[in-house]
Write an enzyme that holds these catalytic residues in place. Structure first.
Site, PDB file in Angstrom:
ATOM      1  N   ILE A  14       0.844  -1.147   0.075  1.00  0.00           N
ATOM      2  CA  ILE A  14       0.061  -0.095  -0.078  1.00  0.00           C
ATOM      3  C   ILE A  14       0.978   1.224  -0.004  1.00  0.00           C
ATOM      4  CG2 ILE A  14      -0.121   0.092   2.627  1.00  0.00           C
ATOM      5  CD1 ILE A  14      -2.887   1.004  -0.040  1.00  0.00           C
ATOM      6  N   SER A  36      11.284  -0.016   8.356  1.00  0.00           N
ATOM      7  CA  SER A  36      10.678  -1.225   7.909  1.00  0.00           C
ATOM      8  C   SER A  36      11.496  -2.571   8.363  1.00  0.00           C
ATOM      9  CB  SER A  36      10.081  -1.176   6.492  1.00  0.00           C
ATOM     10  OG  SER A  36       9.347  -2.487   6.215  1.00  0.00           O
ATOM     11  N   ARG A  37      10.762  -3.355   8.563  1.00  0.00           N
ATOM     12  CA  ARG A  37      11.663  -4.536   8.691  1.00  0.00           C
ATOM     13  C   ARG A  37      12.069  -5.214   7.503  1.00  0.00           C
ATOM     14  NH1 ARG A  37       8.171  -8.548  12.354  1.00  0.00           N
ATOM     15  NH2 ARG A  37       6.494  -7.464  10.812  1.00  0.00           N
ATOM     16  N   LYS A  90      -5.553   3.158   7.821  1.00  0.00           N
ATOM     17  CA  LYS A  90      -7.011   2.567   8.181  1.00  0.00           C
ATOM     18  C   LYS A  90      -6.691   1.027   8.341  1.00  0.00           C
ATOM     19  CE  LYS A  90      -8.396  -0.091   4.905  1.00  0.00           C
ATOM     20  NZ  LYS A  90      -8.777  -1.390   4.897  1.00  0.00           N
ATOM     21  N   ASP A 168     -11.390  -5.807   7.245  1.00  0.00           N
ATOM     22  CA  ASP A 168     -10.153  -4.905   6.679  1.00  0.00           C
ATOM     23  C   ASP A 168     -10.720  -4.023   5.524  1.00  0.00           C
ATOM     24  OD1 ASP A 168      -7.470  -4.233   6.775  1.00  0.00           O
ATOM     25  OD2 ASP A 168      -7.747  -4.803   4.480  1.00  0.00           O
TER      26      ASP A 168
END
Length: 308
Positions: A14, A36-37, A90, A168
């Site tokens: 996303i 970020s991992r 969201k 979701d």
């Protein structure tokens, strides 16, 4: 004003599809770091954790949090404690209580917190709201059905507790419905279908009403193949209103009235810049509250196991 130095936390699909292009096109922002991992963003500093990023790049003004909701609270609290404005992808969190806590913390620190409901910014949503306020609504039906294998391939987090399952995408519909209907809704009954090997539902049927006894039915399903359905249909004294394709198109009695290009994420980032400049927050919890109510009131029905 100088551009808002913004960072991204959680570099996944996303972010690449929506967040990065929206930020790049908005002169109010300068993207200066990411955490970020697993993912990285080319051309800026990248870190493995939000803590490492904030320690190394004190010039950050705002943080956009795009990791799964189960992990968002702690990251948001770290950012707010560090004096950063926060954008919440969201749903804004895994529970109502944690988002309420973040809202209180942001207010105490004079920072902006944004619970971003991207579907509210679909091009035909405001015209639909204007139409409905001008007439008597007799009933509403929400049909939100899509193929989870297409939209969330091999994403285990959505099936875990707190991942919301079919809610979701369903929460997108709820974010629109709670925006365009003139009166608040409440749930009267719900049935949630859980795959026998998962902790989150794959389908849900929910009935709502309001203080005036308006009948509203929502059908969410993640098993639909072929054509994907993201429709809100309202029977009114002025005809049948159909808000389709997730809010992109508006028709009245089958006649297309609005059909414009999708600009949801550019509009979200414009709104985030607006509230930062105004020194306020935008945290509407109505969509998430309805999801919580569905889990509270819903009957559980177990269905066949689901495998990617």
């Amino acid at each position: 004003m100088s551009p808002i130095n913004i960072s991204i936390v959680g570099v996944g699909k996303i972010v690449r599809d929506q967040h990065l292009p929206a930020i790049a096109k908005n002169a109010d922002y300068k993207l200066i770091a990411a955490a970020s991992r697993h993912g990285v963003v080319d051309g800026i500093d990248n870190f493995k954790s939000i803590e490492a990023m904030l320690d190394a790049v004190p010039a950050i003004d705002a943080v956009s949090l795009c990791m799964p909701p189960q992990f968002r609270y702690q990251a948001a609290r770290v950012a707010l404690e560090a004096g950063k404005h926060v954008f919440l992808e969201k749903p804004p969190g895994a529970t109502l209580s944690e988002v309420a806590d973040l809202e209180s913390l942001a207010a105490a620190k004079g920072l902006s917190l944004f619970a971003s409901w991207h579907s509210r910014y679909a091009p035909a949503v405001e015209p639909a709201k204007s139409f409905l306020v001008s007439t008597k609504i007799n009933s509403v039906k929400v049909i939100w059905k899509e193929d989870v294998r297409h939209w969330h391939p091999n994403q285990d987090w959505i099936w875990q507790a707190g991942g919301l399952g079919v809610f979701d995408p369903g929460i997108n519909a709820l974010s629109i419905v709670t925006h365009i209907l003139p009166n608040p809704l409440f749930i009267t009954a719900a049935t949630l279908e859980f795959p026998e090997n998962r902790d989150a539902p794959i389908a849900a049927s929910i009935t709502f009403t309001d203080a005036g006894n308006l009948p509203v039915l929502a059908e969410f399903d993640w098993r639909q193949t072929g054509h994907q359905s993201w429709d809100i249909i309202a029977e009114t004294d002025a005809g049948t209103m159909t808000l389709s394709e997730g809010g992109a198109k508006l028709s009245i009695d089958g006649v297309l009235k609005h059909d414009e290009p999708e600009q949801e994420y550019p509009a979200l980032y414009a709104r985030f810049a607006e509230i930062i400049k105004a020194k306020t927050s935008d945290v509407d919890l109505a969509p998430l509250r309805h999801v919580a109510d569905a889990f509270m009131l819903g009957k559980r029905k177990f269905v066949d196991a689901f495998f990617d």
